[in-house]
Design an enzyme around this catalytic site. Sequence first.
Site, PDB file in Angstrom:
ATOM      1  N   ASN A   1       0.812  -1.225   0.000  1.00 22.97           N
ATOM      2  CA  ASN A   1       0.000   0.000   0.000  1.00 22.97           C
ATOM      3  C   ASN A   1       0.844   1.273   0.000  1.00 22.97           C
ATOM      4  O   ASN A   1       0.316   2.370   0.187  1.00 22.97           O
ATOM      5  CB  ASN A   1      -0.959   0.012   1.199  1.00 22.97           C
ATOM      6  CG  ASN A   1      -0.232   0.036   2.544  1.00 22.97           C
ATOM      7  OD1 ASN A   1       0.985  -0.106   2.602  1.00 22.97           O
ATOM      8  ND2 ASN A   1      -0.982   0.183   3.615  1.00 22.97           N
TER       9      ASN A   1
ATOM     10  N   HIS B   1       3.849   7.812   1.028  1.00 24.97           N
ATOM     11  CA  HIS B   1       3.590   6.829   2.090  1.00 24.97           C
ATOM     12  C   HIS B   1       4.575   5.677   1.952  1.00 24.97           C
ATOM     13  O   HIS B   1       4.527   4.921   0.982  1.00 24.97           O
ATOM     14  CB  HIS B   1       2.150   6.303   1.983  1.00 24.97           C
ATOM     15  CG  HIS B   1       1.832   5.201   2.958  1.00 24.97           C
ATOM     16  ND1 HIS B   1       0.951   4.186   2.667  1.00 24.97           N
ATOM     17  CD2 HIS B   1       2.275   4.959   4.221  1.00 24.97           C
ATOM     18  CE1 HIS B   1       0.860   3.366   3.712  1.00 24.97           C
ATOM     19  NE2 HIS B   1       1.658   3.819   4.659  1.00 24.97           N
TER      20      HIS B   1
ATOM     21  N   HIS C   1      -4.956   6.452  10.754  1.00 23.40           N
ATOM     22  CA  HIS C   1      -3.789   6.609   9.876  1.00 23.40           C
ATOM     23  C   HIS C   1      -4.135   6.449   8.406  1.00 23.40           C
ATOM     24  O   HIS C   1      -3.293   6.706   7.548  1.00 23.40           O
ATOM     25  CB  HIS C   1      -2.697   5.610  10.247  1.00 23.40           C
ATOM     26  CG  HIS C   1      -2.805   4.257   9.608  1.00 23.40           C
ATOM     27  ND1 HIS C   1      -3.912   3.448   9.744  1.00 23.40           N
ATOM     28  CD2 HIS C   1      -1.936   3.561   8.820  1.00 23.40           C
ATOM     29  CE1 HIS C   1      -3.725   2.326   9.072  1.00 23.40           C
ATOM     30  NE2 HIS C   1      -2.540   2.354   8.507  1.00 23.40           N
TER      31      HIS C   1
END
Length: 480
Positions: free
Chosen positions: A202, A234, A403
């Site tokens: 991810n 990320h 998150h």
Amino acid sequence: MEPRKREPFVWEIPVGFVDGMRVPGVVFSADELFAKTLEDGAAVQVANVATLPGIVGASLAMPDVHRGYGFPVGGVAATDVAAGGVISPGGVGFDIGCGVRLVRSDLAWEELRPRLRQLTLALARRIPRGAGRQGLLPLDRGGLDAVLREGVRFPLAQGLGFQEDAGACEDAGTLPGARPELVSERARERGAPQLGSLGGGNHFLEVQVVEEIRDQAGAEAMGVFAGQVCVMLHTGSRGLGHQVCTDYVREFDRRMPATGIRVPDRQLGCLPVGHEAAQRYLGAMAAAGNFALANRQVLTDGLRGTFAEVLGRSARELGLRVVYDVSHNLAKLEEHQVDGASRMLCVHRKGATRALGPGHPSLPDAYRAIGQPVTIPGSMGSGSYLLVGAAGSEARSFGSTCHGAGRAMSRTRSKKVMSGRDLQRQLEREGIVVAASNVKLLGEEAPHAYKDPSVVVETCEQVGLSRVVARLRPAGVVKG
């Protein structure tokens, strides 16, 4: 004993739901999401965490909660150090220091739109991604030691970034207490080539557009405006952090029986914070967290260089400034009020973000009045959110919030619902440019595999953990 709804958006898992609970479980969740928490077993994990020695308040779960290793992803637990409170590597996770960084620009969407595809493909060429890829700044032994000690200060000293970047990071870009000598040789071997790489799963780099401003004062403090181009990043500590967790999970499992501690799930292996092995884990964890911070810094330099190359202006001229960088897989020793007294707690945040409210002394001066920025990614086809910590977060969640959107479907099932190629075509029809190193794996991260991020952030807002400043939509996605 069955879970009950305690108040709107707050569910309680009572003591007795599993044997040995010392405190209740509390899940911040909309009704439609809580059913999923029961279904996937995350509620049992919340209850299992409530058995840990020294835990105070409650075993908490954010609205993006889903099943994880030992702790649920989205779990928060604080243990009282002086009362024999424990630390559990499963309460941090394998991707130590994984987090999100938001970079803003002075670019308006209409200016970038004609070059979006060119920019996205250029970013995909420049940014190393996927499993095991070599990073933009591979390290020798001395360089790796410096990164593990210094975090973002090491790449800054190499000229990779702006000096003010450090001040826009949690802990000013360097986690205290790091002990590089406690990172194993295997972890070093895995991490040394990977600094400045995105990884897979991810993790992503996403060009975004600010679609809506909900808090004008907060947006102004962060330099954010409607129609603006931003970049969200990320990623975490790559193979190094994974190996550090693996090493200490094994050691804790071996050492725990001698302490007399028993837990309902072997994956919750833990030791008192004062234990010698626990102290070593804290030092190695901080070192891995510094690697993650430096990793995002090196990638930021890479994306800045790509923007400058495509648009013909320097990163300074484009206003590519870090808004904030915050991790969501760490355990920290923090002082909090418990039953009217200040106590030193070990706060585990696994898939949960620290969200300090306005006025907190740990905040940078620029954000002291508004609270800590929190960046919540959605998915490739859904919006992401920029939040700030709310004044009530410390009392409700030890200063924590969600998150991300949180998985609602396994990777295997998600790929069966839609292939990666079909997903890429769908997103392209929606105007989202997608560059994936492995299109077959793209289906694992499809929007349908995640909870609705708008419901997740609304829940956090409703219970006073954080508040929304802006919503951003995806425009160009770079995936591993």
